[in-house]
Design an enzyme around this catalytic site. Structure first.
Site, PDB file in Angstrom:
ATOM      1  N   ASP A   9       0.876  -1.161   0.000  1.00  0.00           N
ATOM      2  CA  ASP A   9       0.000   0.000   0.000  1.00  0.00           C
ATOM      3  C   ASP A   9       0.921   1.220   0.000  1.00  0.00           C
ATOM      4  O   ASP A   9       2.081   1.125   0.425  1.00  0.00           O
ATOM      5  CB  ASP A   9      -0.883  -0.026   1.249  1.00  0.00           C
ATOM      6  CG  ASP A   9      -1.672   1.251   1.428  1.00  0.00           C
ATOM      7  OD1 ASP A   9      -2.370   1.663   0.490  1.00  0.00           O
ATOM      8  OD2 ASP A   9      -1.564   1.843   2.525  1.00  0.00           O
ATOM      9  N   ASP A  11       0.224   5.082   1.016  1.00  0.00           N
ATOM     10  CA  ASP A  11       0.165   5.982   2.175  1.00  0.00           C
ATOM     11  C   ASP A  11       0.132   5.195   3.481  1.00  0.00           C
ATOM     12  O   ASP A  11      -0.740   4.342   3.689  1.00  0.00           O
ATOM     13  CB  ASP A  11      -1.084   6.861   2.098  1.00  0.00           C
ATOM     14  CG  ASP A  11      -1.115   7.737   0.853  1.00  0.00           C
ATOM     15  OD1 ASP A  11      -0.865   8.933   0.975  1.00  0.00           O
ATOM     16  OD2 ASP A  11      -1.372   7.202  -0.247  1.00  0.00           O
ATOM     17  N   ASP A 168      -1.541  -0.939   5.889  1.00  0.00           N
ATOM     18  CA  ASP A 168      -1.777  -0.364   7.220  1.00  0.00           C
ATOM     19  C   ASP A 168      -3.259  -0.173   7.506  1.00  0.00           C
ATOM     20  O   ASP A 168      -3.639   0.606   8.391  1.00  0.00           O
ATOM     21  CB  ASP A 168      -1.054   0.977   7.367  1.00  0.00           C
ATOM     22  CG  ASP A 168      -1.704   2.087   6.550  1.00  0.00           C
ATOM     23  OD1 ASP A 168      -2.110   1.820   5.392  1.00  0.00           O
ATOM     24  OD2 ASP A 168      -1.811   3.225   7.063  1.00  0.00           O
TER      25      ASP A 168
END
Length: 223
Positions: A9, A11, A168
């Site tokens: 991922d 960000d 995250d």
């Protein structure tokens, strides 16, 4: 199955993009004569996108009459300043080097639109090293749907079972699991204080990028 690739991922996982988001919100507040806010308020809602960040910075409901204009201004500013302060997380440069030395490939699967994601990767010198970049523009359904990860695996001509997806957010883990990849959740990203990566059902949970070295070693040796 032996590990062939690592997908991240963007960000909160590969990159800490929060400094640019926070700087834009603070600039918008200052230009309106409003006091600065605690950057943590913005940091904690980054996974919710521009709508959540503007709402937190201005203490406004998305239903407020002035909200949409603020959201659009935020996005216009971000288009220009999306890679001023953003950077790899500490230890991520070493991890990427390890991945490349192990003859693995790596890429990015993000819910960030391509108009932001591509310039960031280019300006940080990552575009040429990244084997694949999948954004919402490339698919019908974004994460948590498995479509973005399945597309990435298809472009790389890899069985999803040979891929590790690192994220995250619960959406990342759900997307990876449903696509058939291995999954790793990180605790260092943009995780709301009320959330807990231990509850997402990831194959492994790590505190920092370099903790993934052990995960990679185990996957490469089939342990």
């Amino acid at each position: 199955m032996r590990l062939r690739a690592v997908l991240f991922d963007m960000d909160g996982t590969l990159l800490d993009t929060s400094p640019d988001f926070i700087a834009i919100c603070q600039a918008m507040l200052a230009e309106r004569g409003l006091p600065a806010v605690d950057g943590k308020l913005i940091h904690d809602v980054i996974s919710g996108g521009a709508r959540a960040m503007v709402s937190a910075a201005f203490a406004l409901s998305p239903d407020a009459p002035e909200f949409e204009a603020l959201r659009l201004e935020f996005l216009e500013r971000y288009q220009v300043g999306c890679a001023v302060h953003s950077h790899l997380y500490e230890g991520m440069a070493e991890l990427l080097a390890d991945i490349e030395k192990a003859n693995l490939i790596w890429g990015v699967v993000t819910n960030k639109p391509v108009r932001f994601a591509e310039p960031i990767m280019q300006q940080l010198g990552l575009a040429e090293r990244c084997a694949v970049l999948i954004c919402p523009d490339h698919v019908k359904n974004s994460k948590p749907d498995p479509e973005p990860l399945l597309l990435a695996c298809s472009k790389l001509d890899l069985d999803p079972a040979s891929v590790l997806f690192v994220g995250d957010d619960l959406r990342d883990i759900e997307s990876g699991r449903d696509a058939g990849t291995k999954t790793a959740a990180v605790r260092y990203g943009y995780i709301h204080p009320s959330d807990n990566p231990n509850h997402w059902g990831a194959d492994v949970v790590v505190d920092r990028p370099l903790d993934l070295r052990k995960v990679l070693d185990q996957a490469l040796c089939g342990c």
